[in-house]
Enzyme design. Structure first.
Site, PDB file in Angstrom:
ATOM      1  N   GLU A  72      -5.884  -0.277  -7.151  1.00 33.59           N
ATOM      2  CA  GLU A  72      -4.916   0.602  -7.804  1.00 33.59           C
ATOM      3  C   GLU A  72      -3.913  -0.262  -8.567  1.00 33.59           C
ATOM      4  O   GLU A  72      -3.258  -1.138  -7.989  1.00 33.59           O
ATOM      5  CB  GLU A  72      -4.194   1.465  -6.771  1.00 33.59           C
ATOM      6  CG  GLU A  72      -5.102   2.523  -6.151  1.00 33.59           C
ATOM      7  CD  GLU A  72      -4.442   3.308  -5.046  1.00 33.59           C
ATOM      8  OE1 GLU A  72      -4.753   4.500  -4.906  1.00 33.59           O
ATOM      9  OE2 GLU A  72      -3.616   2.721  -4.302  1.00 33.59           O
ATOM     10  N   HIS A 126      -2.921  -2.892  -5.733  1.00 37.74           N
ATOM     11  CA  HIS A 126      -3.256  -2.486  -4.373  1.00 37.74           C
ATOM     12  C   HIS A 126      -4.750  -2.647  -4.155  1.00 37.74           C
ATOM     13  O   HIS A 126      -5.547  -1.806  -4.560  1.00 37.74           O
ATOM     14  CB  HIS A 126      -2.824  -1.033  -4.119  1.00 37.74           C
ATOM     15  CG  HIS A 126      -3.184  -0.547  -2.749  1.00 37.74           C
ATOM     16  ND1 HIS A 126      -3.528   0.756  -2.476  1.00 37.74           N
ATOM     17  CD2 HIS A 126      -3.283  -1.213  -1.550  1.00 37.74           C
ATOM     18  CE1 HIS A 126      -3.814   0.882  -1.194  1.00 37.74           C
ATOM     19  NE2 HIS A 126      -3.670  -0.295  -0.622  1.00 37.74           N
ATOM     20  N   ASN A 164      -3.825   6.681  -0.716  1.00 40.49           N
ATOM     21  CA  ASN A 164      -3.049   6.938   0.495  1.00 40.49           C
ATOM     22  C   ASN A 164      -2.238   8.223   0.406  1.00 40.49           C
ATOM     23  O   ASN A 164      -2.016   8.895   1.414  1.00 40.49           O
ATOM     24  CB  ASN A 164      -2.136   5.756   0.798  1.00 40.49           C
ATOM     25  CG  ASN A 164      -2.896   4.561   1.326  1.00 40.49           C
ATOM     26  OD1 ASN A 164      -4.083   4.650   1.620  1.00 40.49           O
ATOM     27  ND2 ASN A 164      -2.226   3.422   1.437  1.00 40.49           N
ATOM     28  N   SER A 195       0.813  -1.214   0.000  1.00 38.96           N
ATOM     29  CA  SER A 195       0.000   0.000   0.000  1.00 38.96           C
ATOM     30  C   SER A 195       0.841   1.256   0.000  1.00 38.96           C
ATOM     31  O   SER A 195       0.327   2.340  -0.266  1.00 38.96           O
ATOM     32  CB  SER A 195      -0.920   0.012   1.226  1.00 38.96           C
ATOM     33  OG  SER A 195      -0.155  -0.009   2.420  1.00 38.96           O
TER      34      SER A 195
END
Length: 548
Positions: free
Chosen positions: A407, A395, A445, A374
Protein backbone atom coordinates in the site's frame (compact mmCIF):
# COMPACT_ATOMS: atom_id res chain seq x y z
CA UNK A 1 -44.58 -35.23 1.58
CA UNK A 2 -41.12 -36.79 1.70
CA UNK A 3 -37.87 -35.62 0.13
CA UNK A 4 -38.08 -38.31 -2.52
CA UNK A 5 -41.38 -36.95 -3.87
CA UNK A 6 -40.02 -33.44 -4.51
CA UNK A 7 -40.20 -33.22 -8.30
CA UNK A 8 -41.59 -29.76 -9.14
CA UNK A 9 -40.43 -26.41 -7.80
CA UNK A 10 -42.13 -23.06 -8.29
CA UNK A 11 -39.99 -19.90 -8.16
CA UNK A 12 -41.98 -16.71 -7.58
CA UNK A 13 -40.01 -13.70 -8.79
CA UNK A 14 -37.55 -14.04 -11.66
CA UNK A 15 -35.13 -11.22 -11.01
CA UNK A 16 -31.45 -12.00 -10.50
CA UNK A 17 -32.00 -14.19 -7.43
CA UNK A 18 -35.07 -16.00 -8.74
CA UNK A 19 -33.65 -16.55 -12.20
CA UNK A 20 -30.44 -17.92 -10.66
CA UNK A 21 -32.43 -20.36 -8.54
CA UNK A 22 -34.64 -21.39 -11.44
CA UNK A 23 -31.65 -22.03 -13.72
CA UNK A 24 -29.93 -24.09 -11.06
CA UNK A 25 -32.98 -26.23 -10.40
CA UNK A 26 -33.85 -26.71 -14.07
CA UNK A 27 -30.26 -27.69 -14.93
CA UNK A 28 -30.58 -30.52 -12.39
CA UNK A 29 -33.59 -31.92 -14.20
CA UNK A 30 -36.15 -30.56 -11.76
CA UNK A 31 -39.38 -29.31 -13.28
CA UNK A 32 -39.53 -25.54 -12.72
CA UNK A 33 -42.52 -23.22 -12.80
CA UNK A 34 -41.42 -19.59 -12.86
CA UNK A 35 -43.91 -16.91 -11.78
CA UNK A 36 -43.17 -13.35 -12.88
CA UNK A 37 -45.87 -10.75 -13.54
CA UNK A 38 -43.44 -8.24 -15.05
CA UNK A 39 -43.39 -8.91 -18.78
CA UNK A 40 -39.82 -7.72 -19.32
CA UNK A 41 -38.40 -9.83 -16.49
CA UNK A 42 -40.48 -12.80 -17.65
CA UNK A 43 -39.06 -12.46 -21.14
CA UNK A 44 -35.48 -12.38 -19.86
CA UNK A 45 -36.18 -15.45 -17.73
CA UNK A 46 -37.66 -17.40 -20.66
CA UNK A 47 -34.53 -16.74 -22.69
CA UNK A 48 -32.23 -17.74 -19.82
CA UNK A 49 -34.01 -20.88 -18.63
CA UNK A 50 -33.62 -24.28 -20.29
CA UNK A 51 -36.31 -25.47 -22.67
CA UNK A 52 -39.24 -26.97 -20.81
CA UNK A 53 -39.20 -24.52 -17.89
CA UNK A 54 -42.59 -22.85 -17.61
CA UNK A 55 -42.88 -19.08 -17.08
CA UNK A 56 -46.20 -17.53 -16.19
CA UNK A 57 -47.62 -14.38 -14.66
CA UNK A 58 -50.23 -16.31 -12.67
CA UNK A 59 -49.24 -17.06 -9.07
CA UNK A 60 -51.96 -19.72 -8.95
CA UNK A 61 -49.53 -21.95 -10.89
CA UNK A 62 -47.69 -22.64 -7.63
CA UNK A 63 -50.46 -25.14 -6.80
CA UNK A 64 -48.66 -27.67 -8.99
CA UNK A 65 -45.37 -27.41 -7.07
CA UNK A 66 -43.95 -29.63 -4.35
CA UNK A 67 -41.81 -26.74 -3.05
CA UNK A 68 -42.41 -23.01 -3.57
CA UNK A 69 -39.50 -20.56 -3.44
CA UNK A 70 -40.23 -16.84 -3.13
CA UNK A 71 -37.53 -14.63 -4.67
CA UNK A 72 -39.13 -11.20 -5.07
CA UNK A 73 -37.14 -8.03 -4.15
CA UNK A 74 -35.94 -7.58 -0.59
CA UNK A 75 -38.19 -4.92 1.03
CA UNK A 76 -40.39 -6.58 3.66
CA UNK A 77 -43.78 -5.35 2.33
CA UNK A 78 -42.97 -6.84 -1.09
CA UNK A 79 -42.01 -10.15 0.53
CA UNK A 80 -45.18 -10.23 2.62
CA UNK A 81 -47.42 -9.61 -0.37
CA UNK A 82 -45.78 -12.39 -2.38
CA UNK A 83 -45.88 -14.88 0.52
CA UNK A 84 -49.55 -14.14 1.15
CA UNK A 85 -50.36 -14.81 -2.50
CA UNK A 86 -48.39 -18.07 -2.36
CA UNK A 87 -50.26 -19.09 0.79
CA UNK A 88 -53.58 -18.74 -0.99
CA UNK A 89 -52.59 -21.10 -3.82
CA UNK A 90 -49.93 -23.54 -2.64
CA UNK A 91 -50.68 -27.22 -2.32
CA UNK A 92 -51.36 -28.35 1.24
CA UNK A 93 -48.13 -29.51 2.82
CA UNK A 94 -45.85 -27.96 0.16
CA UNK A 95 -42.97 -26.18 1.94
CA UNK A 96 -42.52 -22.48 1.29
CA UNK A 97 -39.06 -20.91 1.17
CA UNK A 98 -38.32 -17.19 1.27
CA UNK A 99 -35.10 -15.58 0.09
CA UNK A 100 -35.61 -12.72 2.58
CA UNK A 101 -32.20 -11.77 3.86
CA UNK A 102 -32.90 -8.86 6.20
CA UNK A 103 -36.23 -9.97 7.70
CA UNK A 104 -36.21 -13.08 9.93
CA UNK A 105 -38.35 -15.97 8.73
CA UNK A 106 -40.12 -15.88 12.11
CA UNK A 107 -41.55 -12.46 11.24
CA UNK A 108 -42.79 -13.58 7.80
CA UNK A 109 -44.31 -16.90 8.84
CA UNK A 110 -47.74 -15.38 9.42
CA UNK A 111 -47.85 -14.07 5.85
CA UNK A 112 -46.76 -17.47 4.54
CA UNK A 113 -49.50 -19.22 6.43
CA UNK A 114 -47.37 -21.07 8.96
CA UNK A 115 -44.32 -23.18 8.10
CA UNK A 116 -41.56 -21.21 6.42
CA UNK A 117 -37.86 -21.61 5.69
CA UNK A 118 -35.40 -18.91 4.65
CA UNK A 119 -32.73 -19.56 2.00
CA UNK A 120 -29.95 -16.99 2.28
CA UNK A 121 -27.05 -16.39 -0.04
CA UNK A 122 -25.00 -13.43 -1.15
CA UNK A 123 -24.78 -13.97 -4.91
CA UNK A 124 -27.27 -15.58 -7.25
CA UNK A 125 -24.52 -16.11 -9.85
CA UNK A 126 -22.47 -18.23 -7.40
CA UNK A 127 -25.21 -20.38 -5.91
CA UNK A 128 -23.14 -23.37 -4.86
CA UNK A 129 -23.97 -22.97 -1.17
CA UNK A 130 -26.57 -21.20 0.95
CA UNK A 131 -27.69 -20.86 4.53
CA UNK A 132 -31.05 -22.32 5.53
CA UNK A 133 -32.99 -21.06 8.55
CA UNK A 134 -36.37 -22.09 9.91
CA UNK A 135 -39.25 -20.11 11.31
CA UNK A 136 -40.64 -21.54 14.58
CA UNK A 137 -42.96 -24.53 14.18
CA UNK A 138 -41.48 -25.45 10.79
CA UNK A 139 -41.33 -29.23 10.65
CA UNK A 140 -38.33 -31.45 10.11
CA UNK A 141 -40.14 -32.89 7.08
CA UNK A 142 -40.37 -29.49 5.40
CA UNK A 143 -36.69 -28.79 6.07
CA UNK A 144 -35.70 -32.21 4.75
CA UNK A 145 -37.74 -31.76 1.55
CA UNK A 146 -36.16 -28.36 0.83
CA UNK A 147 -32.66 -29.62 1.63
CA UNK A 148 -33.16 -32.62 -0.67
CA UNK A 149 -34.36 -30.38 -3.51
CA UNK A 150 -31.35 -28.08 -3.17
CA UNK A 151 -29.00 -31.02 -2.86
CA UNK A 152 -30.30 -32.36 -6.20
CA UNK A 153 -29.49 -28.95 -7.66
CA UNK A 154 -25.94 -29.07 -6.28
CA UNK A 155 -26.54 -26.40 -3.62
CA UNK A 156 -24.93 -27.18 -0.26
CA UNK A 157 -27.07 -25.98 2.63
CA UNK A 158 -25.95 -24.96 6.11
CA UNK A 159 -28.51 -24.94 8.91
CA UNK A 160 -28.18 -21.59 10.72
CA UNK A 161 -30.12 -19.58 13.31
CA UNK A 162 -32.81 -17.24 11.99
CA UNK A 163 -30.95 -13.90 12.22
CA UNK A 164 -31.36 -10.68 10.21
CA UNK A 165 -28.76 -10.86 7.46
CA UNK A 166 -27.91 -14.42 8.49
CA UNK A 167 -24.16 -15.10 8.94
CA UNK A 168 -22.05 -14.97 5.77
CA UNK A 169 -24.25 -12.43 3.95
CA UNK A 170 -24.26 -10.06 6.93
CA UNK A 171 -20.48 -10.12 7.29
CA UNK A 172 -19.90 -9.94 3.54
CA UNK A 173 -22.24 -6.99 2.97
CA UNK A 174 -20.66 -5.11 5.87
CA UNK A 175 -17.24 -5.53 4.24
CA UNK A 176 -18.48 -4.64 0.75
CA UNK A 177 -20.28 -1.56 1.97
CA UNK A 178 -17.25 -0.22 3.81
CA UNK A 179 -15.18 -0.68 0.65
CA UNK A 180 -17.78 1.30 -1.28
CA UNK A 181 -17.58 4.08 1.31
CA UNK A 182 -13.77 4.21 1.03
CA UNK A 183 -14.18 4.73 -2.69
CA UNK A 184 -16.96 7.29 -2.34
CA UNK A 185 -15.00 9.29 0.25
CA UNK A 186 -12.00 9.51 -2.08
CA UNK A 187 -9.78 7.35 0.11
CA UNK A 188 -8.84 5.02 -2.76
CA UNK A 189 -10.04 4.40 -6.28
CA UNK A 190 -11.86 1.35 -7.52
CA UNK A 191 -8.83 -0.47 -8.96
CA UNK A 192 -6.79 0.09 -5.80
CA UNK A 193 -9.57 -1.20 -3.56
CA UNK A 194 -10.25 -4.32 -5.62
CA UNK A 195 -6.55 -5.08 -6.07
CA UNK A 196 -5.77 -4.55 -2.38
CA UNK A 197 -8.47 -6.99 -1.27
CA UNK A 198 -7.56 -9.60 -3.89
CA UNK A 199 -3.87 -9.55 -3.00
CA UNK A 200 -4.05 -8.59 0.67
CA UNK A 201 -6.99 -10.80 1.72
CA UNK A 202 -6.74 -13.56 -0.89
CA UNK A 203 -10.17 -12.92 -2.41
CA UNK A 204 -10.84 -14.15 -5.93
CA UNK A 205 -12.62 -10.87 -6.74
CA UNK A 206 -12.48 -7.40 -5.28
CA UNK A 207 -15.37 -5.92 -3.27
CA UNK A 208 -16.54 -3.50 -5.94
CA UNK A 209 -16.45 -6.27 -8.54
CA UNK A 210 -18.65 -8.34 -6.24
CA UNK A 211 -21.09 -5.47 -5.76
CA UNK A 212 -21.36 -5.16 -9.54
CA UNK A 213 -22.11 -8.88 -9.79
CA UNK A 214 -24.77 -8.69 -7.07
CA UNK A 215 -26.32 -5.60 -8.64
CA UNK A 216 -26.33 -2.14 -7.10
CA UNK A 217 -30.11 -2.03 -6.69
CA UNK A 218 -30.21 -5.41 -4.95
CA UNK A 219 -27.25 -4.47 -2.74
CA UNK A 220 -28.90 -1.18 -1.82
CA UNK A 221 -32.15 -2.91 -0.85
CA UNK A 222 -30.27 -5.39 1.33
CA UNK A 223 -28.13 -2.72 3.00
CA UNK A 224 -31.11 -0.52 3.78
CA UNK A 225 -32.84 -3.49 5.37
CA UNK A 226 -29.74 -4.35 7.40
CA UNK A 227 -29.40 -0.74 8.51
CA UNK A 228 -32.95 -0.74 9.88
CA UNK A 229 -32.20 -3.93 11.79
CA UNK A 230 -28.56 -3.58 12.76
CA UNK A 231 -27.61 0.09 12.66
CA UNK A 232 -25.56 2.60 10.70
CA UNK A 233 -22.69 0.20 9.96
CA UNK A 234 -24.88 -0.79 7.00
CA UNK A 235 -25.84 2.70 5.81
CA UNK A 236 -25.45 2.14 2.06
CA UNK A 237 -22.66 3.94 0.27
CA UNK A 238 -23.55 5.52 -3.07
CA UNK A 239 -22.54 3.04 -5.76
CA UNK A 240 -22.22 5.36 -8.73
CA UNK A 241 -18.99 6.25 -10.58
CA UNK A 242 -16.00 7.70 -8.77
CA UNK A 243 -16.82 11.25 -7.60
CA UNK A 244 -15.02 14.01 -9.48
CA UNK A 245 -11.63 14.55 -7.91
CA UNK A 246 -12.30 11.75 -5.45
CA UNK A 247 -9.71 9.23 -6.53
CA UNK A 248 -6.73 8.70 -4.27
CA UNK A 249 -4.50 7.90 -7.21
CA UNK A 250 -2.63 11.00 -8.45
CA UNK A 251 -3.37 12.12 -11.98
CA UNK A 252 -0.90 11.06 -14.64
CA UNK A 253 1.42 13.58 -16.20
CA UNK A 254 4.31 13.94 -13.75
CA UNK A 255 7.85 13.21 -14.86
CA UNK A 256 8.63 9.50 -14.80
CA UNK A 257 11.36 8.41 -12.41
CA UNK A 258 14.20 6.23 -13.70
CA UNK A 259 14.19 2.56 -12.72
CA UNK A 260 17.25 3.08 -10.48
CA UNK A 261 15.69 6.07 -8.70
CA UNK A 262 16.91 4.66 -5.37
CA UNK A 263 20.33 3.01 -5.71
CA UNK A 264 20.98 2.59 -1.99
CA UNK A 265 18.26 1.68 0.46
CA UNK A 266 18.50 1.84 4.23
CA UNK A 267 16.08 -0.19 6.33
CA UNK A 268 15.84 0.89 9.97
CA UNK A 269 14.74 -2.02 12.15
CA UNK A 270 15.66 -5.65 12.64
CA UNK A 271 12.42 -7.51 13.29
CA UNK A 272 10.72 -9.96 10.96
CA UNK A 273 9.17 -7.29 8.79
CA UNK A 274 12.32 -5.16 8.57
CA UNK A 275 14.40 -8.19 7.63
CA UNK A 276 11.89 -9.31 5.02
CA UNK A 277 11.79 -5.85 3.45
CA UNK A 278 15.57 -5.70 3.35
CA UNK A 279 15.61 -9.08 1.57
CA UNK A 280 13.14 -7.74 -1.02
CA UNK A 281 15.40 -4.79 -1.83
CA UNK A 282 18.51 -6.96 -1.94
CA UNK A 283 16.84 -9.38 -4.37
CA UNK A 284 15.96 -6.44 -6.64
CA UNK A 285 19.61 -5.40 -6.96
CA UNK A 286 19.76 -2.50 -4.48
CA UNK A 287 22.68 -1.79 -2.22
CA UNK A 288 20.98 -2.49 1.09
CA UNK A 289 21.86 -1.16 4.53
CA UNK A 290 20.09 -2.44 7.64
CA UNK A 291 20.30 -0.46 10.88
CA UNK A 292 19.72 -2.56 14.00
CA UNK A 293 19.82 -1.68 17.69
CA UNK A 294 22.60 -4.16 18.49
CA UNK A 295 25.37 -5.99 16.66
CA UNK A 296 23.67 -9.28 17.53
CA UNK A 297 20.43 -8.18 15.89
CA UNK A 298 22.33 -6.97 12.82
CA UNK A 299 24.02 -10.38 12.53
CA UNK A 300 20.71 -12.19 12.98
CA UNK A 301 19.17 -10.06 10.23
CA UNK A 302 21.98 -10.95 7.82
CA UNK A 303 21.53 -14.64 8.61
CA UNK A 304 17.78 -14.41 8.01
CA UNK A 305 18.30 -12.63 4.69
CA UNK A 306 20.90 -15.18 3.59
CA UNK A 307 18.49 -18.00 4.42
CA UNK A 308 15.73 -16.25 2.48
CA UNK A 309 17.92 -15.86 -0.59
CA UNK A 310 18.89 -19.54 -0.49
CA UNK A 311 15.27 -20.56 -0.08
CA UNK A 312 14.44 -18.44 -3.12
CA UNK A 313 16.93 -20.44 -5.19
CA UNK A 314 20.09 -18.33 -5.13
CA UNK A 315 23.21 -20.27 -6.11
CA UNK A 316 26.63 -19.73 -4.57
CA UNK A 317 27.64 -16.98 -7.00
CA UNK A 318 24.29 -15.23 -6.76
CA UNK A 319 24.37 -15.35 -2.97
CA UNK A 320 27.88 -13.91 -2.87
CA UNK A 321 26.92 -11.11 -5.26
CA UNK A 322 23.81 -10.20 -3.24
CA UNK A 323 25.59 -10.25 0.10
CA UNK A 324 28.28 -8.08 -1.43
CA UNK A 325 25.63 -5.35 -1.56
CA UNK A 326 24.62 -5.90 2.08
CA UNK A 327 25.68 -3.87 5.10
CA UNK A 328 24.49 -4.34 8.68
CA UNK A 329 25.20 -1.67 11.26
CA UNK A 330 24.06 -0.13 14.53
CA UNK A 331 25.00 3.39 13.43
CA UNK A 332 21.92 5.37 12.39
CA UNK A 333 24.17 8.05 10.88
CA UNK A 334 24.99 5.55 8.09
CA UNK A 335 21.61 6.34 6.49
CA UNK A 336 22.99 9.71 5.38
CA UNK A 337 24.19 8.19 2.11
CA UNK A 338 20.92 6.42 1.22
CA UNK A 339 18.56 7.40 -1.57
CA UNK A 340 15.61 5.78 0.21
CA UNK A 341 15.17 5.14 3.94
CA UNK A 342 12.50 2.67 5.04
CA UNK A 343 11.47 2.83 8.70
CA UNK A 344 10.36 -0.56 10.06
CA UNK A 345 10.62 -0.18 13.82
CA UNK A 346 8.09 -1.00 16.54
CA UNK A 347 4.51 0.20 15.95
CA UNK A 348 4.76 3.01 18.50
CA UNK A 349 4.07 6.56 17.38
CA UNK A 350 6.50 8.12 19.84
CA UNK A 351 9.34 5.88 18.67
CA UNK A 352 8.57 6.54 15.02
CA UNK A 353 8.34 10.32 15.47
CA UNK A 354 11.69 10.40 17.24
CA UNK A 355 13.27 8.35 14.45
CA UNK A 356 11.84 10.57 11.70
CA UNK A 357 13.18 13.66 13.45
CA UNK A 358 16.65 12.09 13.26
CA UNK A 359 16.15 11.03 9.63
CA UNK A 360 15.08 14.53 8.63
CA UNK A 361 18.31 15.91 10.06
CA UNK A 362 20.64 13.16 8.81
CA UNK A 363 19.49 12.58 5.23
CA UNK A 364 20.32 14.70 2.22
CA UNK A 365 17.59 16.91 0.74
CA UNK A 366 15.31 14.89 -1.54
CA UNK A 367 16.02 11.55 0.14
CA UNK A 368 12.81 9.53 0.07
CA UNK A 369 11.64 8.66 3.60
CA UNK A 370 9.07 5.86 4.02
CA UNK A 371 7.27 4.46 7.03
CA UNK A 372 6.01 0.88 6.98
CA UNK A 373 3.36 1.52 9.63
CA UNK A 374 0.22 -0.57 9.22
CA UNK A 375 -2.14 1.66 11.16
CA UNK A 376 -0.48 4.84 12.46
CA UNK A 377 -0.85 8.16 10.59
CA UNK A 378 1.83 8.92 8.03
CA UNK A 379 1.26 12.63 8.67
CA UNK A 380 2.73 12.40 12.19
CA UNK A 381 5.96 10.88 10.89
CA UNK A 382 6.03 13.45 8.10
CA UNK A 383 5.63 16.35 10.50
CA UNK A 384 8.38 15.05 12.78
CA UNK A 385 10.82 14.86 9.84
CA UNK A 386 10.54 18.56 9.07
CA UNK A 387 10.34 17.68 5.34
CA UNK A 388 6.86 16.22 4.78
CA UNK A 389 7.10 16.47 1.01
CA UNK A 390 9.65 13.61 1.11
CA UNK A 391 7.62 11.30 3.40
CA UNK A 392 5.09 8.63 2.46
CA UNK A 393 3.91 5.21 3.59
CA UNK A 394 5.01 1.89 2.11
CA UNK A 395 2.92 -0.72 3.87
CA UNK A 396 4.39 -4.12 3.03
CA UNK A 397 2.49 -7.27 3.97
CA UNK A 398 3.98 -10.16 5.88
CA UNK A 399 5.95 -12.09 4.69
CA UNK A 400 7.31 -9.24 2.59
CA UNK A 401 9.31 -11.41 0.13
CA UNK A 402 6.22 -13.51 -0.71
CA UNK A 403 3.42 -10.92 -0.68
CA UNK A 404 3.02 -8.94 -3.90
CA UNK A 405 0.96 -6.12 -2.39
CA UNK A 406 2.29 -2.83 -1.04
CA UNK A 407 0.00 0.00 0.00
CA UNK A 408 1.48 3.31 -1.16
CA UNK A 409 0.15 5.92 1.26
CA UNK A 410 0.12 9.57 0.33
CA UNK A 411 0.49 11.93 3.27
CA UNK A 412 -1.24 15.26 3.32
CA UNK A 413 1.89 17.02 2.03
CA UNK A 414 3.69 14.24 0.15
CA UNK A 415 5.15 15.66 -3.06
CA UNK A 416 4.49 14.35 -6.55
CA UNK A 417 8.20 13.74 -7.06
CA UNK A 418 8.32 11.48 -3.99
CA UNK A 419 5.28 9.52 -5.20
CA UNK A 420 6.76 9.09 -8.67
CA UNK A 421 10.00 7.75 -7.21
CA UNK A 422 8.11 5.38 -4.90
CA UNK A 423 6.13 4.00 -7.86
CA UNK A 424 9.38 3.38 -9.72
CA UNK A 425 10.84 1.59 -6.69
CA UNK A 426 7.81 -0.69 -6.38
CA UNK A 427 7.99 -1.49 -10.08
CA UNK A 428 11.64 -2.47 -9.74
CA UNK A 429 10.77 -4.65 -6.72
CA UNK A 430 8.10 -6.41 -8.76
CA UNK A 431 5.45 -5.37 -6.25
CA UNK A 432 1.89 -4.24 -6.96
CA UNK A 433 1.42 -0.80 -5.44
CA UNK A 434 -2.09 0.38 -4.57
CA UNK A 435 -2.41 4.04 -3.70
CA UNK A 436 -4.55 5.46 -0.94
CA UNK A 437 -4.93 8.47 1.29
CA UNK A 438 -3.51 8.68 4.81
CA UNK A 439 -6.28 7.20 6.93
CA UNK A 440 -6.10 4.72 9.80
CA UNK A 441 -5.85 1.18 8.45
CA UNK A 442 -5.24 2.38 4.87
CA UNK A 443 -7.22 -0.10 2.71
CA UNK A 444 -6.76 -3.71 3.81
CA UNK A 445 -6.71 -3.18 7.57
CA UNK A 446 -9.53 -0.63 7.43
CA UNK A 447 -11.71 -3.35 5.89
CA UNK A 448 -10.34 -6.56 7.39
CA UNK A 449 -10.33 -5.79 11.10
CA UNK A 450 -13.92 -4.48 11.36
CA UNK A 451 -14.95 -7.66 9.53
CA UNK A 452 -13.11 -9.81 12.09
CA UNK A 453 -14.64 -7.74 14.90
CA UNK A 454 -18.14 -8.31 13.46
CA UNK A 455 -17.42 -12.03 13.13
CA UNK A 456 -16.61 -12.26 16.83
CA UNK A 457 -19.84 -10.43 17.63
CA UNK A 458 -21.75 -13.06 15.61
CA UNK A 459 -20.33 -15.80 17.84
CA UNK A 460 -22.36 -14.45 20.76
CA UNK A 461 -25.63 -15.46 19.06
CA UNK A 462 -27.02 -18.78 20.33
CA UNK A 463 -26.28 -21.57 17.90
CA UNK A 464 -23.35 -19.83 16.19
CA UNK A 465 -20.09 -21.69 16.81
CA UNK A 466 -16.68 -20.96 15.24
CA UNK A 467 -16.82 -24.07 13.04
CA UNK A 468 -20.21 -23.06 11.61
CA UNK A 469 -19.17 -19.44 11.08
CA UNK A 470 -15.94 -20.40 9.32
CA UNK A 471 -17.72 -22.98 7.19
CA UNK A 472 -20.41 -20.62 5.91
CA UNK A 473 -17.94 -17.80 5.30
CA UNK A 474 -15.90 -20.11 3.09
CA UNK A 475 -18.69 -21.85 1.19
CA UNK A 476 -21.40 -19.14 1.12
CA UNK A 477 -19.21 -16.06 1.48
CA UNK A 478 -16.47 -17.28 -0.84
CA UNK A 479 -13.62 -16.55 1.59
CA UNK A 480 -10.29 -18.40 1.40
CA UNK A 481 -10.28 -18.93 5.18
CA UNK A 482 -12.88 -18.51 7.91
CA UNK A 483 -12.73 -15.43 10.14
CA UNK A 484 -11.96 -17.20 13.42
CA UNK A 485 -9.09 -19.14 11.84
CA UNK A 486 -7.83 -15.93 10.24
CA UNK A 487 -7.97 -14.11 13.56
CA UNK A 488 -5.89 -16.85 15.15
CA UNK A 489 -3.25 -16.36 12.45
CA UNK A 490 -3.24 -12.55 12.75
CA UNK A 491 -3.30 -12.55 16.55
CA UNK A 492 -6.07 -11.24 18.79
CA UNK A 493 -3.69 -8.67 20.30
CA UNK A 494 -2.91 -7.22 16.88
CA UNK A 495 -6.60 -7.16 15.99
CA UNK A 496 -7.50 -5.40 19.24
CA UNK A 497 -4.84 -2.73 18.78
CA UNK A 498 -5.84 -1.96 15.20
CA UNK A 499 -9.56 -1.99 16.03
CA UNK A 500 -9.01 0.40 18.93
CA UNK A 501 -7.23 2.80 16.62
CA UNK A 502 -9.95 2.57 13.99
CA UNK A 503 -12.56 3.27 16.67
CA UNK A 504 -10.66 6.15 18.27
CA UNK A 505 -9.77 7.87 15.02
CA UNK A 506 -13.24 7.54 13.48
CA UNK A 507 -15.36 8.07 16.58
CA UNK A 508 -17.83 5.54 15.17
CA UNK A 509 -19.40 3.44 17.96
CA UNK A 510 -19.92 0.43 15.68
CA UNK A 511 -16.13 0.12 15.36
CA UNK A 512 -15.55 -0.34 19.09
CA UNK A 513 -13.78 -3.66 19.81
CA UNK A 514 -16.35 -6.26 20.86
CA UNK A 515 -16.18 -7.84 24.29
CA UNK A 516 -15.05 -11.21 22.98
CA UNK A 517 -11.99 -9.65 21.33
CA UNK A 518 -11.01 -7.93 24.57
CA UNK A 519 -11.58 -11.15 26.49
CA UNK A 520 -9.32 -13.12 24.16
CA UNK A 521 -6.48 -10.70 24.84
CA UNK A 522 -7.15 -10.35 28.57
CA UNK A 523 -7.01 -14.15 29.04
CA UNK A 524 -4.00 -14.68 26.76
CA UNK A 525 -5.78 -16.56 23.96
CA UNK A 526 -4.00 -14.83 21.10
CA UNK A 527 -4.06 -17.61 18.50
CA UNK A 528 -1.08 -19.15 16.76
CA UNK A 529 1.45 -17.14 18.75
CA UNK A 530 0.12 -18.69 21.99
CA UNK A 531 0.57 -22.31 20.88
CA UNK A 532 -2.70 -22.29 19.00
CA UNK A 533 -4.82 -21.12 21.93
CA UNK A 534 -7.28 -18.97 20.05
CA UNK A 535 -10.99 -18.41 19.57
CA UNK A 536 -12.12 -22.04 19.80
CA UNK A 537 -9.97 -22.75 22.83
CA UNK A 538 -11.17 -19.63 24.62
CA UNK A 539 -14.86 -20.39 24.04
CA UNK A 540 -14.31 -23.91 25.41
CA UNK A 541 -12.45 -22.41 28.39
CA UNK A 542 -15.25 -19.89 28.90
CA UNK A 543 -17.89 -22.64 28.86
CA UNK A 544 -15.95 -24.61 31.49
CA UNK A 545 -15.04 -21.76 33.81
CA UNK A 546 -17.48 -18.95 33.10
CA UNK A 547 -14.56 -16.66 32.19
CA UNK A 548 -15.64 -13.41 30.55
Amino acid sequence: MTASTTGTAAVVGLGAAGAGLARRLAAAGIRVIGVEPDAEAAGRARRALPAGAEVTADVAAVAAADVVLEAVPEPEPVKREALAAIARHRRAGAPVVTTALTTPAAELADAAGGELLALRFARADRLDAAELARAPRTSDGAAQAVTALLDRAGVTTHAVPDLPGSLAPRLLFGFLNQAAWLRHDGHADRDSLDTAVRLGCGWAEGPLEILDAIGHRTAGDILRGLRRRLGDRFAPAPLGPDPAGGTARPAAGGAAAPADAAGTVAVVGSGTMATGIAEVFLRAGYRTLLVARTERKAADAREAVEFGLLRAGADEDGLAEALGRWTGTTDLAAVAGADLVVEAVVEDLGVKRELFAHLGALCAPGTLLATTTSSLPVRDCAAASGRPEDVLGLHFFNPAPAMDLVELVRGERTGEAALARARAVLARLGKVGVECADRTGFIVNALLFPYLNDALAALRHPGVAPALLDSVMKSVGGQPVGPTRLLDVVGADVALEVQRRLHEDSGRPELAPVGLLRNLVDHGFLGRKTSGRGVRAFLAHEARTGAA
